[in-house]
Design a protein around this motif. Structure first.
Motif, PDB file in Angstrom:
ATOM      1  N   LEU A   1      35.289  40.545  59.464  1.00  0.00           N
ATOM      2  CA  LEU A   1      36.652  40.053  59.277  1.00  0.00           C
ATOM      3  C   LEU A   1      37.429  41.094  58.486  1.00  0.00           C
ATOM      4  O   LEU A   1      37.056  41.451  57.366  1.00  0.00           O
ATOM      5  CB  LEU A   1      36.645  38.724  58.522  1.00  0.00           C
ATOM      6  N   GLY A   2      38.509  41.611  59.065  1.00  0.00           N
ATOM      7  CA  GLY A   2      39.377  42.552  58.376  1.00  0.00           C
ATOM      8  C   GLY A   2      40.452  41.809  57.611  1.00  0.00           C
ATOM      9  O   GLY A   2      41.179  41.002  58.192  1.00  0.00           O
ATOM     10  N   LEU A   3      40.539  42.056  56.308  1.00  0.00           N
ATOM     11  CA  LEU A   3      41.562  41.433  55.465  1.00  0.00           C
ATOM     12  C   LEU A   3      42.558  42.521  55.072  1.00  0.00           C
ATOM     13  O   LEU A   3      42.210  43.473  54.366  1.00  0.00           O
ATOM     14  CB  LEU A   3      40.917  40.809  54.224  1.00  0.00           C
ATOM     15  N   VAL A   4      43.798  42.401  55.564  1.00  0.00           N
ATOM     16  CA  VAL A   4      44.779  43.479  55.398  1.00  0.00           C
ATOM     17  C   VAL A   4      46.035  42.959  54.713  1.00  0.00           C
ATOM     18  O   VAL A   4      46.300  41.757  54.665  1.00  0.00           O
ATOM     19  CB  VAL A   4      45.142  44.111  56.760  1.00  0.00           C
ATOM     20  N   GLY A   5      46.813  43.907  54.198  1.00  0.00           N
ATOM     21  CA  GLY A   5      48.067  43.579  53.528  1.00  0.00           C
ATOM     22  C   GLY A   5      48.379  44.640  52.492  1.00  0.00           C
ATOM     23  O   GLY A   5      47.544  45.491  52.165  1.00  0.00           O
ATOM     24  N   GLU A   6      49.601  44.594  51.950  1.00  0.00           N
ATOM     25  CA  GLU A   6      50.014  45.579  50.962  1.00  0.00           C
ATOM     26  C   GLU A   6      49.250  45.401  49.654  1.00  0.00           C
ATOM     27  O   GLU A   6      48.664  44.352  49.385  1.00  0.00           O
ATOM     28  CB  GLU A   6      51.519  45.438  50.693  1.00  0.00           C
ATOM     29  N   SER A   7      49.280  46.444  48.818  1.00  0.00           N
ATOM     30  CA  SER A   7      48.696  46.347  47.478  1.00  0.00           C
ATOM     31  C   SER A   7      49.378  45.216  46.705  1.00  0.00           C
ATOM     32  O   SER A   7      50.593  45.065  46.762  1.00  0.00           O
ATOM     33  CB  SER A   7      48.886  47.666  46.720  1.00  0.00           C
ATOM     34  N   GLY A   8      48.566  44.429  46.011  1.00  0.00           N
ATOM     35  CA  GLY A   8      49.111  43.339  45.219  1.00  0.00           C
ATOM     36  C   GLY A   8      49.258  42.034  45.959  1.00  0.00           C
ATOM     37  O   GLY A   8      49.781  41.065  45.401  1.00  0.00           O
ATOM     38  N   CYS A   9      48.762  41.968  47.212  1.00  0.00           N
ATOM     39  CA  CYS A   9      48.935  40.722  47.978  1.00  0.00           C
ATOM     40  C   CYS A   9      47.821  39.713  47.710  1.00  0.00           C
ATOM     41  O   CYS A   9      47.930  38.561  48.131  1.00  0.00           O
ATOM     42  CB  CYS A   9      49.014  41.025  49.477  1.00  0.00           C
ATOM     43  N   GLY A  10      46.735  40.116  47.030  1.00  0.00           N
ATOM     44  CA  GLY A  10      45.679  39.164  46.683  1.00  0.00           C
ATOM     45  C   GLY A  10      44.363  39.372  47.402  1.00  0.00           C
ATOM     46  O   GLY A  10      43.469  38.535  47.276  1.00  0.00           O
ATOM     47  N   LYS A  11      44.190  40.474  48.111  1.00  0.00           N
ATOM     48  CA  LYS A  11      42.968  40.693  48.886  1.00  0.00           C
ATOM     49  C   LYS A  11      41.736  40.798  47.988  1.00  0.00           C
ATOM     50  O   LYS A  11      40.746  40.091  48.180  1.00  0.00           O
ATOM     51  CB  LYS A  11      43.085  41.963  49.735  1.00  0.00           C
ATOM     52  N   THR A  12      41.801  41.683  47.003  1.00  0.00           N
ATOM     53  CA  THR A  12      40.649  41.902  46.126  1.00  0.00           C
ATOM     54  C   THR A  12      40.373  40.674  45.270  1.00  0.00           C
ATOM     55  O   THR A  12      39.206  40.318  45.041  1.00  0.00           O
ATOM     56  CB  THR A  12      40.880  43.138  45.245  1.00  0.00           C
ATOM     57  N   VAL A  13      41.420  40.005  44.802  1.00  0.00           N
ATOM     58  CA  VAL A  13      41.229  38.799  43.988  1.00  0.00           C
ATOM     59  C   VAL A  13      40.535  37.712  44.817  1.00  0.00           C
ATOM     60  O   VAL A  13      39.657  36.999  44.323  1.00  0.00           O
ATOM     61  CB  VAL A  13      42.568  38.294  43.420  1.00  0.00           C
ATOM     62  N   THR A  14      40.905  37.591  46.087  1.00  0.00           N
ATOM     63  CA  THR A  14      40.232  36.636  46.969  1.00  0.00           C
ATOM     64  C   THR A  14      38.750  36.971  47.092  1.00  0.00           C
ATOM     65  O   THR A  14      37.878  36.090  46.989  1.00  0.00           O
ATOM     66  CB  THR A  14      40.880  36.637  48.365  1.00  0.00           C
ATOM     67  N   ALA A  15      38.445  38.259  47.305  1.00  0.00           N
ATOM     68  CA  ALA A  15      37.054  38.684  47.456  1.00  0.00           C
ATOM     69  C   ALA A  15      36.254  38.427  46.181  1.00  0.00           C
ATOM     70  O   ALA A  15      35.129  37.914  46.221  1.00  0.00           O
ATOM     71  CB  ALA A  15      37.005  40.155  47.831  1.00  0.00           C
ATOM     72  N   LYS A  16      36.824  38.777  45.036  1.00  0.00           N
ATOM     73  CA  LYS A  16      36.112  38.570  43.769  1.00  0.00           C
ATOM     74  C   LYS A  16      35.950  37.089  43.451  1.00  0.00           C
ATOM     75  O   LYS A  16      34.987  36.696  42.777  1.00  0.00           O
ATOM     76  CB  LYS A  16      36.844  39.287  42.632  1.00  0.00           C
ATOM     77  N   SER A  17      36.877  36.264  43.943  1.00  0.00           N
ATOM     78  CA  SER A  17      36.756  34.816  43.721  1.00  0.00           C
ATOM     79  C   SER A  17      35.535  34.257  44.429  1.00  0.00           C
ATOM     80  O   SER A  17      34.899  33.309  43.941  1.00  0.00           O
ATOM     81  CB  SER A  17      38.021  34.100  44.198  1.00  0.00           C
ATOM     82  N   ILE A  18      35.180  34.824  45.589  1.00  0.00           N
ATOM     83  CA  ILE A  18      34.004  34.353  46.326  1.00  0.00           C
ATOM     84  C   ILE A  18      32.752  34.492  45.469  1.00  0.00           C
ATOM     85  O   ILE A  18      31.867  33.627  45.477  1.00  0.00           O
ATOM     86  CB  ILE A  18      33.853  35.135  47.649  1.00  0.00           C
ATOM     87  N   LEU A  19      32.664  35.581  44.705  1.00  0.00           N
ATOM     88  CA  LEU A  19      31.514  35.821  43.838  1.00  0.00           C
ATOM     89  C   LEU A  19      31.759  35.368  42.400  1.00  0.00           C
ATOM     90  O   LEU A  19      30.910  35.581  41.538  1.00  0.00           O
ATOM     91  CB  LEU A  19      31.167  37.316  43.848  1.00  0.00           C
ATOM     92  N   ARG A  20      32.922  34.790  42.151  1.00  0.00           N
ATOM     93  CA  ARG A  20      33.316  34.338  40.814  1.00  0.00           C
ATOM     94  C   ARG A  20      33.224  35.479  39.808  1.00  0.00           C
ATOM     95  O   ARG A  20      32.637  35.353  38.729  1.00  0.00           O
ATOM     96  CB  ARG A  20      32.481  33.143  40.383  1.00  0.00           C
ATOM     97  N   LEU A  21      33.850  36.598  40.184  1.00  0.00           N
ATOM     98  CA  LEU A  21      33.897  37.776  39.323  1.00  0.00           C
ATOM     99  C   LEU A  21      35.257  37.945  38.651  1.00  0.00           C
ATOM    100  O   LEU A  21      35.569  39.022  38.165  1.00  0.00           O
ATOM    101  CB  LEU A  21      33.565  39.033  40.140  1.00  0.00           C
ATOM    102  N   ILE A  22      36.053  36.895  38.648  1.00  0.00           N
ATOM    103  CA  ILE A  22      37.366  36.941  38.013  1.00  0.00           C
ATOM    104  C   ILE A  22      37.185  36.938  36.490  1.00  0.00           C
ATOM    105  O   ILE A  22      36.515  36.052  35.945  1.00  0.00           O
ATOM    106  CB  ILE A  22      38.226  35.736  38.441  1.00  0.00           C
TER     107      ILE A  22
END
Length: 324
Positions: free
Chosen positions: A38-59
């Protein structure tokens, strides 16, 4: 169609700062099927990395916190797991992550073998000698020459491409069911980038690992992804099969992304940029968050936040243009 490995619904991850609450992820719905990319795309600051880190609860808490939503992995609620269960059962074992910058992801004061063997000792219970042997085999598996010698080296002796390969070896050490790759080709030259992507494709074929690929590079997405999800200002605004997305993007933001991609330049070689900038996530605009930059804006877009509309072919889009 493969069953869903990860199901995210209503995810909200906010950061509580002195200036206000940053709604970095503000109601994300997303699914990742077993064995797909699954490709997750969008501009910087749109929430991609935060979404990914939330899956592992690395926030990092504080200032961040997952305030709402559900994250199901193989039907199990990730948000309900204890920290001990996360470390033992999920992180690095069933779900692994390649972080953005390979130049800083390895600790400079430990050898590569020491850091890689830790994964085998913690998750597979191996002794030091056996863990080092497995580490050498893992480095060899990602194409690093003389792995028995290289596991004794410190990270500064590795090039950027070799460090990225080492991170991939570490991530795949326990044959995870899901690999989160956050900009895996950042800061790499095009030759090494091609090698890293080919390596990921081969490992996916051999191990059946699902991949969440986060990137700005639409060329990489076109080459790697089975499905694509587009994020804007904390929301997924479109998701579809990769071929459908590139043939006919639905959301005006998706169209803007494609038109600003070098492969879509006009006959004079000019790109068409998206006007404006991403909104302030402390005080986002009312209605659709893309409406201040949209060339197809309607009065309703400025007032009402659009829901997700389900379209034929399994496509989904968050835009009032598709209400009927």
């Amino acid at each position: 169609m493969s069953e869903a490995l990860v199901e995210i619904s209503g995810l909200k991850t906010h950061f509580f700062t002195e200036d206000g609450v940053v709604r970095a992820v503000d109601g994300v719905d997303l699914s990742i099927r077993a064995g797909e990319t699954l490709g997750l795309v969008g501009e910087s600051g749109c929430g991609k990395t935060v979404t990914a880190k939330s899956i592992l609860r690395l926030i990092p808490e504080p200032p961040g916190r997952i305030v709402a939503g559900r994250i199901l992995f193989q039907g199990r609620d990730v948000l309900g797991l204890s920290k001990k269960e996360l470390r033992r059962e999920l992180r690095g074992n069933r779900i692994a992550m390649i972080f953005q910058d390979p130049m800083t992801s390895l600790n400079p004061v430990y050898t590569v073998g020491n850091q890689l063997s830790e994964v085998f000792r913690i998750h597979r219970g191996l002794g030091r000698r056996r863990a080092l042997a497995e580490s050498a085999a893992a480095l060899g598996g990602v194409g690093i020459a003389s792995p028995e010698r290289m596991i004794l080296e410190y990270p500064h002796r590795f090039s950027g491409g070799m460090r990225q390969r080492a991170m991939i070896a570490m991530a795949l050490a326990c044959h995870p069911l899901l690999l989160i790759a956050d900009e895996p080709s950042t800061a790499l030259d095009v030759t090494i980038q091609a090698q890293i992507l080919e390596l990921m494709r081969g490992l996916k074929r051999e191990l059946g690992t699902a991949i969440l690929l986060i990137t700005h590079n639409l060329g990489v997405v076109a080459e790697m992804a089975d499905r694509i999800a587009v994020m804007y200002a904390g929301h997924v605004v479109e998701s579809s099969e990769a071929m459908d997305f590139f043939d006919r993007p639905l959301h005006p933001y998706s169209t803007g992304l494609l038109h600003s991609f070098p492969g879509r330049a006009d006959r004079r070689g000019r790109l068409t940029p998206i006007p404006g900038t991403i909104p302030d996530l402390i005080q986002p605009p009312p209605g659709c968050r893309f409406h201040p930059r949209c060339d197809r804006v309607m009065p309703r877009c400025r007032q009402d936040f659009p829901p997700i509309f389900d379209l034929p072919g399994g496509r989904q889009v968050r835009c009032w243009l598709y209400e009927q």
